[in-house]
Design an enzyme around this catalytic site. Sequence first.
Site, short mmCIF file in Angstrom:
data_model
loop_
_atom_site.label_atom_id
_atom_site.label_comp_id
_atom_site.label_asym_id
_atom_site.label_seq_id
_atom_site.Cartn_x
_atom_site.Cartn_y
_atom_site.Cartn_z
N SER A 10 25.07 2.09 -21.52
CA SER A 10 25.14 0.67 -21.85
C SER A 10 26.55 0.11 -21.72
O SER A 10 26.72 -1.11 -21.64
CB SER A 10 24.60 0.41 -23.26
OG SER A 10 25.25 1.22 -24.21
N ASP A 57 29.63 -2.29 -34.34
CA ASP A 57 29.71 -1.77 -32.98
C ASP A 57 31.17 -1.71 -32.55
O ASP A 57 31.79 -2.74 -32.27
CB ASP A 57 28.90 -2.66 -32.03
CG ASP A 57 28.84 -2.12 -30.61
OD1 ASP A 57 28.09 -2.70 -29.79
OD2 ASP A 57 29.53 -1.12 -30.31
N HIS A 65 30.91 -0.80 -27.66
CA HIS A 65 30.81 -1.79 -26.59
C HIS A 65 31.92 -2.83 -26.74
O HIS A 65 32.73 -2.75 -27.65
CB HIS A 65 29.43 -2.46 -26.64
CG HIS A 65 28.30 -1.50 -26.53
ND1 HIS A 65 27.69 -0.94 -27.62
CD2 HIS A 65 27.70 -0.96 -25.44
CE1 HIS A 65 26.74 -0.11 -27.23
NE2 HIS A 65 26.73 -0.11 -25.89
#
Length: 900
Positions: free
Chosen positions: A183, A426, A429
């Site tokens: 991702s 997070d 990312h």
Amino acid sequence: MNFQDLDHSLGKLQTRKKNATKIAPFVALAILFTLIPIYYPSMHPKKLSQVLSSSSLVPLPDSNTQHQSNNSSNSSTTQQINVTKSDDDHVSVAPQQARIINSTDEKCDLFLGEWVENQEAPYYTNMTCFTIQEHQNCMKYGRPDTDFLKWKWKPDGCELPIFDAHQFLELVRGKSLAFVGDSVARNHMQSLICLLSKVVYPIDVSNSTDQDNRRWEYREYNFNMSIFWAPYLIKANKTEPNNIYQPFNLYLDEPDESWSTKIQDFDYVIISSGHWFSRPTMFYLNHTLVGCLFCSQPNVTQMTSFFSYQKAFHTAFRTFNSLENYKGVTFLRTFAPSHFEDGVWDKGGDCVRKTPFKRNEKVLEDYSLEFYKIQLQELTIAQKEGKMRNLKFRLFDATQAMLLRPDGHPSKYGHWPKPNVTFSNDCVHWCLPGPIDVWSDFLLELMKREENTCSSIHPRSYLNHRLVGCVDCIEPNITHFTSFFSYRMAFKTTFRAINSLKNYKSVIHLEYPANLIVDHSSKITSHGTTTKYQKIIKQDDEDTCDVFIGEWVRNPDAPYYTNMTCWAIHEHQNCMKYGRPDTDFLKWRWKPKGCDLPIFNPYQFLDMMRNKSMAFIGDSVGRNQMQSLICLLSRVEYPIDISNDTDQNFRRWKYTTYNFTLAAYWSPFLVTVKESDPDGPSHTGLFNLYLDEPDPKWTTQIEQFNYLILNSAHWYTRCSVYYEKNQIIGCHYCGLPNITDLSINYGYQKALKTTLKAINSLENFKGVTFVRTIAPSHFEGGEWNKGGNCVRQGPFRSNETTLDGISMEFYRTQVEEFKVAAKEGKAKGKRFRLLDMTQAMLLRPDGHPSKYGHWPNANVVLYNDCVHWCLPGPIDTWSDFLLHMLKLEGRRALEENIQL
């Protein structure tokens, strides 16, 4: 939130401040072993990596070594990295690691540097890009700080240019690019799409609804981009499909067929992986279980993530080398470290910093360092094997740059507060926009080096055998010229050579490129009054294409922006916002008879407007045109409002990158006007028009502009009293006693004559004046205030309607006054051009807002608007015409500058 959307580490990354390892001895060795083969080729010293390995390089962990603990010794985290030199790349010794860099520009390693402030960033927003993953849409979910957006990467000793979307698309024209990985790879691809959206939006041509494997096409450039979801790169499946917490089965010697069977025809492949290897996994070789990571099965050997990571990359690279038909370039994008502090990902760890580290404040350590070392070692092996087949493997080293960006992650701003998500904070990312956008800066530079653009694509210019400049090259200390410079000099040299031939007596025919079409600013013929629409402008050469005569044809690629990606749309033209249900009216373009009109290219427009200025003067339809232009240009850059006051009718915008100024001057009558009655006989006001006095609001402001776009007409249907020399000479529908009622066109013709004469009298005005002709309204079933509406959903064909009535009168007046002004201006060095929108817009009854310019039952004067144009909509084509006309001006300037 889907679990496989998450890339997290189960290990804990310690954050420690260390001083960089001193490297003077290693630099000295590197210089020594570089110079010796150059001056003494008969000598063959050992490779630098071999010299270094005896004392300072750490070998890879043994396959039986346990997974690293949180208490790893400091010594293991500050050692150098063993990298073998290949013919394609050379070794650079740097703090914490020895790394491979491309040799195209050996003076500068793009990947060693610092983050420096860049106040011009970001180059898109979460409102202008539709591809941002929800969990990286930090602005949407309330991230309060924006300073993290204001940085760019500065390599040591050189500059890394900001990503140029147009240049990138030209470079990849007719090619293909694939992202293979997890991702974070998808994060990278979405960043690239957002940056490219400044030029064009891609079309989703995916064969399935699987959101993890998508294919996008940029049809204008014949370029396609794909993402292949392969977080482990190799074959993997869940031991228990419905339980996300159970281990994955990894088949370490089998590539993931989701990408390995589909990438043979790609020109570029970007491969990456990392974070998933810290999850519980079962390791298989030759379909036999050989070990595991964090598994609970008895009698299964516990192994490290380094074992599986090395095996996976080894298998992946060997797969590339075994693909018989693969001829592309493979980029290894190195590991981008996470930045959890005060805990691991599922135990309160977070990333709350708001600024980058300096490089002496952070070192690569623990599992991030080991992953990085493995990637470099496996890349070296792949390069050596690939050389046998002329395959290219390149290093795309994002590690150091991203190590220094703890401030660029979503943290808690990838979702609404307290949602039921697995990944609350997070720190893996990257926000979009955000630091990951610099990866496209790296990618473009690597591609330019790969294509050797300076010597093979972008020409250099020589005079007297001396290099004087180049076109769009990347070499330092060389002047950058436009293609017009070399084009003009080439023609000048050619004609001088012909003139020098004493015995040459033939006639020379100069043939212009097909896309440089003579416009109709001259050779004007006026026809008599007719109720049937006739084209007033003609060419002497009947074979010359008139771009203003044609039809509307289908264009599935349109529109090129939306009401969600452009903030400049006026509320009353924001048709999609107010519920217009049909969208087919967006899917058309203008096709001239006998030639093509290129779709507007915002990059080309801005490049032509560099250091120039343009003013729109007229009514709200002129403003409509300007807002359409701003929306189309927003794919490249957003302007800054530099207006001197808050009056929305007089705005000034600056495109700072191009030093281009765009201004709007509200002057619906073009001449001086005073409103004598706000209501008036028709409840739209009563105006005193001074037909012999140009409006000073624009005439005193425009002498320094390079281009003017004049328009007016619709306001002359309102009730007005006409003045000349400050005396009433008549009126139009004023209802006042003892005043002669004159036609609408009488006042309009007088005003337009005054306007054009005013421009011709401006001593310091040296620009080009475009007279934009009337765009007819399309009220049917009644007048604008008596139930008239425009409900058609498709264009007319040219034989289905005619120009008549007051629109025809306005148009004839515009052409006649333009002709007079052009003739007078020519003697004074003034230039007038006709931007003839009339026929094209006559055929578009479907492009108006109608009732979709406001909420239902709103108290508005123009309830059904059949005068203005939806944005996006047919008016966007006016920029196609405008750019075409500007190109013609460039050609004229070229002709004038060539001295025969």
